[in-house]
Every structure is written in structure tokens, then in C-alpha cells.
Scaffold this motif. Sequence first.
Motif, PDB file in Angstrom:
ATOM      1  N   ARG A  67     -59.545  80.489  -4.787  1.00 30.54           N
ATOM      2  CA  ARG A  67     -58.670  81.600  -4.414  1.00 30.54           C
ATOM      3  C   ARG A  67     -57.235  81.370  -4.879  1.00 30.54           C
ATOM      4  O   ARG A  67     -56.605  82.242  -5.470  1.00 30.54           O
ATOM      5  CB  ARG A  67     -58.692  81.797  -2.887  1.00 30.54           C
ATOM      6  N   GLU A  68     -56.700  80.173  -4.625  1.00 34.37           N
ATOM      7  CA  GLU A  68     -55.327  79.868  -5.026  1.00 34.37           C
ATOM      8  C   GLU A  68     -55.151  79.961  -6.544  1.00 34.37           C
ATOM      9  O   GLU A  68     -54.133  80.462  -7.026  1.00 34.37           O
ATOM     10  CB  GLU A  68     -54.915  78.476  -4.533  1.00 34.37           C
ATOM     11  N   ALA A  69     -56.123  79.497  -7.309  1.00 34.31           N
ATOM     12  CA  ALA A  69     -56.045  79.567  -8.770  1.00 34.31           C
ATOM     13  C   ALA A  69     -55.956  81.021  -9.238  1.00 34.31           C
ATOM     14  O   ALA A  69     -55.177  81.356 -10.128  1.00 34.31           O
ATOM     15  CB  ALA A  69     -57.249  78.872  -9.401  1.00 34.31           C
ATOM     16  N   ARG A  70     -56.736  81.875  -8.602  1.00 37.00           N
ATOM     17  CA  ARG A  70     -56.709  83.304  -8.957  1.00 37.00           C
ATOM     18  C   ARG A  70     -55.374  83.934  -8.556  1.00 37.00           C
ATOM     19  O   ARG A  70     -54.763  84.659  -9.342  1.00 37.00           O
ATOM     20  CB  ARG A  70     -57.880  84.020  -8.279  1.00 37.00           C
ATOM     21  N   GLU A  71     -54.891  83.616  -7.343  1.00 40.01           N
ATOM     22  CA  GLU A  71     -53.646  84.214  -6.858  1.00 40.01           C
ATOM     23  C   GLU A  71     -52.417  83.734  -7.625  1.00 40.01           C
ATOM     24  O   GLU A  71     -51.543  84.524  -7.958  1.00 40.01           O
ATOM     25  CB  GLU A  71     -53.445  83.886  -5.365  1.00 40.01           C
ATOM     26  N   GLU A  72     -52.340  82.437  -7.901  1.00 42.00           N
ATOM     27  CA  GLU A  72     -51.138  81.869  -8.515  1.00 42.00           C
ATOM     28  C   GLU A  72     -51.120  81.952 -10.028  1.00 42.00           C
ATOM     29  O   GLU A  72     -50.048  82.050 -10.626  1.00 42.00           O
ATOM     30  CB  GLU A  72     -50.961  80.406  -8.082  1.00 42.00           C
TER      31      GLU A  72
END
Length: 175
Positions: A65-70
Motif C-alpha cells: 500500500r505504501e509503495a502505491r501511495e508514495e
Amino acid sequence: MSGIRKATDKGRESCLLAVHLILQRPDDERVLLGLRKGAVWGSGRWHVPAGHVEPGEDAVQALVREAREELGVRIDPGDLEHAVTVHHREADGEPRMQLFFAASRWSGGPVNAEPTKCEKLGWFTVDDLPSATVGYTRTALSSWHAGRSFAVCWRDSKRVDRGLGSRLIAGLQAI
């Protein structure tokens, strides 16, 4: 309010859990760092993409999730490998378990998808990180590069660490 988290009802210390992405280019093995900016922790320092595990998530779900968001990247959970765990605490801060995972395969990006929190992205070799790299991030990358899967980066008000401020645990190897 103190930054130290209270012990659990059983008298045990608790730790915040955070996940970190070591995105590594397969062609030259450089890793991606972002220069943090604004009213965020670590502003003015370089850090790998990271975030906290949210309720109901496991560590891998949180990192995807963090990779997609950031960064706007999609990572297959099967392409993530545990790199290193850092038990970390800043002076007078809460203890944290920092889980670092490495990936050399992804789709999309990376782009700076959070420009209010990140000034710019850059690719660096582990041996030549910017001087303004977050201390425990430097410890984690150095440990991972040396084939170690665990490190401690602990600071307290009674001891002022110089340099890395960490202990690399000899003999622990990544599996």
C-alpha cells in the motif's frame, strides 16, 4: 505528553511497527531515497519510502500500500524479501520495530506521488548515501548490504551517539 508508550497491562514494553521499502534498480543496484520536506518527521533528510502498519494489515500488505501511495508503483507481495529489522528509538521517543523489505521488481513509477511530504527522489549506492540520510535508515542499509538481518539503533537522553549510533549483531545472517 511523553513520547514513550506505556507498557502493556502485563508490564511488557510495546513497539510501533513500521515498514520500509528498499527499492533497488537491478541494473546498477542503486536504492531509491526521498528527501523529506514540510511538517513531517525527518524533514530535510533522505529516507526510504516507509509507513506505519494500519489496523487489519500485515506488514507486507502495508508495504504494498505504501509503495502505491508514495511512489505510484505496484509490487507483487511475492517480489518482496525481508532485508533487515532495526530495533530503533530516538532520544526520548517511542521504541519502534522497523521492518525493511527489498524489491528489485515492480511496475509503474516510481514517481513522487506525495510532493507535500517529499521534495525529490534520488537513486544512490549504499556505499555513497547522502550525508543527510536518516540515521536508522543508514544503519539498515549498511546492515542489509553486509548480509546482516538485524541491527539496533538506540538513542537515549543519557547517551549521545556519534555516527551511526548502532550495534550490528555479528553472526545474524539474512535467510
